[in-house]
Structure formats: structure tokens, C-alpha cells
Design a protein around this motif. Sequence first.
Motif, PDB file in Angstrom:
ATOM      1  N   TRP A  80       5.304  -1.245 -16.510  1.00 23.66           N
ATOM      2  CA  TRP A  80       5.818  -1.379 -15.337  1.00 23.66           C
ATOM      3  C   TRP A  80       6.241  -2.884 -15.049  1.00 23.66           C
ATOM      4  N   SER A  81       7.353  -3.269 -14.166  1.00 24.50           N
ATOM      5  CA  SER A  81       7.977  -4.453 -14.112  1.00 24.50           C
ATOM      6  C   SER A  81       8.172  -4.838 -12.631  1.00 24.50           C
ATOM      7  N   VAL A  82       7.756  -5.842 -11.953  1.00 24.62           N
ATOM      8  CA  VAL A  82       7.835  -6.061 -10.750  1.00 24.62           C
ATOM      9  C   VAL A  82       8.641  -7.386 -10.549  1.00 24.62           C
ATOM     10  N   THR A  83       9.825  -7.124  -9.892  1.00 22.05           N
ATOM     11  CA  THR A  83      10.976  -8.031  -9.825  1.00 22.05           C
ATOM     12  C   THR A  83      10.928  -8.399  -8.379  1.00 22.05           C
TER      13      THR A  83
ATOM     14  N   VAL B  21      -0.951   2.915 -13.315  1.00 24.03           N
ATOM     15  CA  VAL B  21      -1.013   2.795 -11.914  1.00 24.03           C
ATOM     16  C   VAL B  21      -2.448   2.651 -11.686  1.00 24.03           C
ATOM     17  N   ASP B  22      -2.723   1.402 -10.782  1.00 24.84           N
ATOM     18  CA  ASP B  22      -4.106   1.340 -10.396  1.00 24.84           C
ATOM     19  C   ASP B  22      -3.906   1.573  -8.808  1.00 24.84           C
TER      20      ASP B  22
ATOM     21  N   ALA C 256       0.873  -1.251  -0.064  1.00 23.89           N
ATOM     22  CA  ALA C 256      -0.020  -0.034   0.031  1.00 23.89           C
ATOM     23  C   ALA C 256       0.735   1.299   0.082  1.00 23.89           C
ATOM     24  N   ALA C 257       1.893   1.221   0.755  1.00 21.99           N
ATOM     25  CA  ALA C 257       2.811   2.404   0.849  1.00 21.99           C
ATOM     26  C   ALA C 257       3.498   2.713  -0.619  1.00 21.99           C
ATOM     27  N   LEU C 258       3.908   1.599  -1.051  1.00 26.59           N
ATOM     28  CA  LEU C 258       4.633   1.521  -2.513  1.00 26.59           C
ATOM     29  C   LEU C 258       3.570   2.307  -3.544  1.00 26.59           C
ATOM     30  N   LEU C 259       2.403   1.941  -3.528  1.00 27.74           N
ATOM     31  CA  LEU C 259       1.287   2.277  -4.487  1.00 27.74           C
ATOM     32  C   LEU C 259       0.835   3.980  -4.333  1.00 27.74           C
TER      33      LEU C 259
ATOM     34  N   HIS D 213      -1.864  -4.136  -9.526  1.00 21.47           N
ATOM     35  CA  HIS D 213      -1.995  -2.690  -9.456  1.00 21.47           C
ATOM     36  C   HIS D 213      -1.099  -1.895 -10.435  1.00 21.47           C
ATOM     37  N   LEU D 214      -0.080  -2.499 -11.032  1.00 27.73           N
ATOM     38  CA  LEU D 214       0.987  -1.975 -11.882  1.00 27.73           C
ATOM     39  C   LEU D 214       0.945  -2.761 -13.388  1.00 27.73           C
TER      40      LEU D 214
END
Length: 181
Positions: free
Chosen positions: A148-151, A77-78, A60-63, A141-142
Motif C-alpha cells: 500500500w502506498s499513500v501519496t 488493510v486494517d 473512514a469512508a476510504l477504509l 491502517h494500510l
Amino acid sequence: PNIYMNHIEAYEMLLDDGKKTGGLLGLPAAIGPFAAHYFLLNSGTDVQVNQAYCAAASSAALLNSLRFMHPRSEVGVDIPMDAIYSPYSYATQMDLFGKCTSKNVVSTAGSNTFEGWGTDGITSFPYGMNLEQTAALLRCHLNATAGWSVTTQHVDDTHLTLSKMRFDMKLALSDPSARVI
């Protein structure tokens, strides 16, 4: 070593190299090159609602740190909108979960390992979310098609040195839209 944010040494690390003066308590007035990421993350941080929701609170903080990107819908970004904060987008630990997360992260049915324990897959055995589940939650959400890339990176001291970890984090944080949690 870890330094808690209630120590002046932690804030000194976020500030410039110490050559400038004029800030509070005799500290430098300018922030360091990676401090902006900390302050963006910190601006959307809430206390986790229970001991199992550390990954949800961090997500949540990251979003929330991305909520200043305009227009967010065009950059993929959602950020959920908690009714308490309506009409402003502000993710909370309770509104991160929906159809995508039920399908890809954790079902809302809960675990049946210990009958009667927990009400969902996070507050049921084995409690919390692992690194892969947290990445999957963020992917909900990304938007990957928007770039967007989540690794994930497991910290394994047999394959990752402290210097390499620092290098990777600095490299990631050199991108203003990147985040490290």
C-alpha cells in the motif's frame, strides 16, 4: 465546476457515455469506468461528527470502501471495528485513532495554544487535520510492506493544470484497489 450529488447531472457523469438506455429516468443502465470507486466510497460514508473531522470522515469512508477485499489481513488493510458494528469491520471517525495515530498523526493530549479549548489535537486549535496528517492516518491502517502506498498531491494551479489533475485521477482510478479523496 463542482456538481452536487443531488443533481441528475452528477449521476449522469458516473454512468456510461449516454449511448445506452434502459435505466431509471431514461438514463443509461451501465455505470462508467470510474463509477465503481464512487459507489464503494459512498457505501462506507457517514456524516462527519463535527466540523473538524472532515479528514477523519473521508479516511473512514476510504477504509470502509476496502472492506470488500478478502482476506483484508493478508492484503495489509486494517479496518477498525466499532463495537456498534461488531463483529463486522466498519471504520467510524471515533475508532480510527490509536497508538499509531497518537505517535504519527496527532497526540490525544490536545493543543495548549488556547488553554481549555478542545479535548484532542483535532478539535483543538488549529482544528482538523492537514493533508500530511490525513496521509499519516491512512498509513496507520494500510500496510506499506503489503504494497500500500499513500501519496499526497497539493493542488497548485501554478504547477498543476486541470487536465493533468484529471489525467492523474483517471490513472489512479484505473487500479481497482486505488482510491482518490
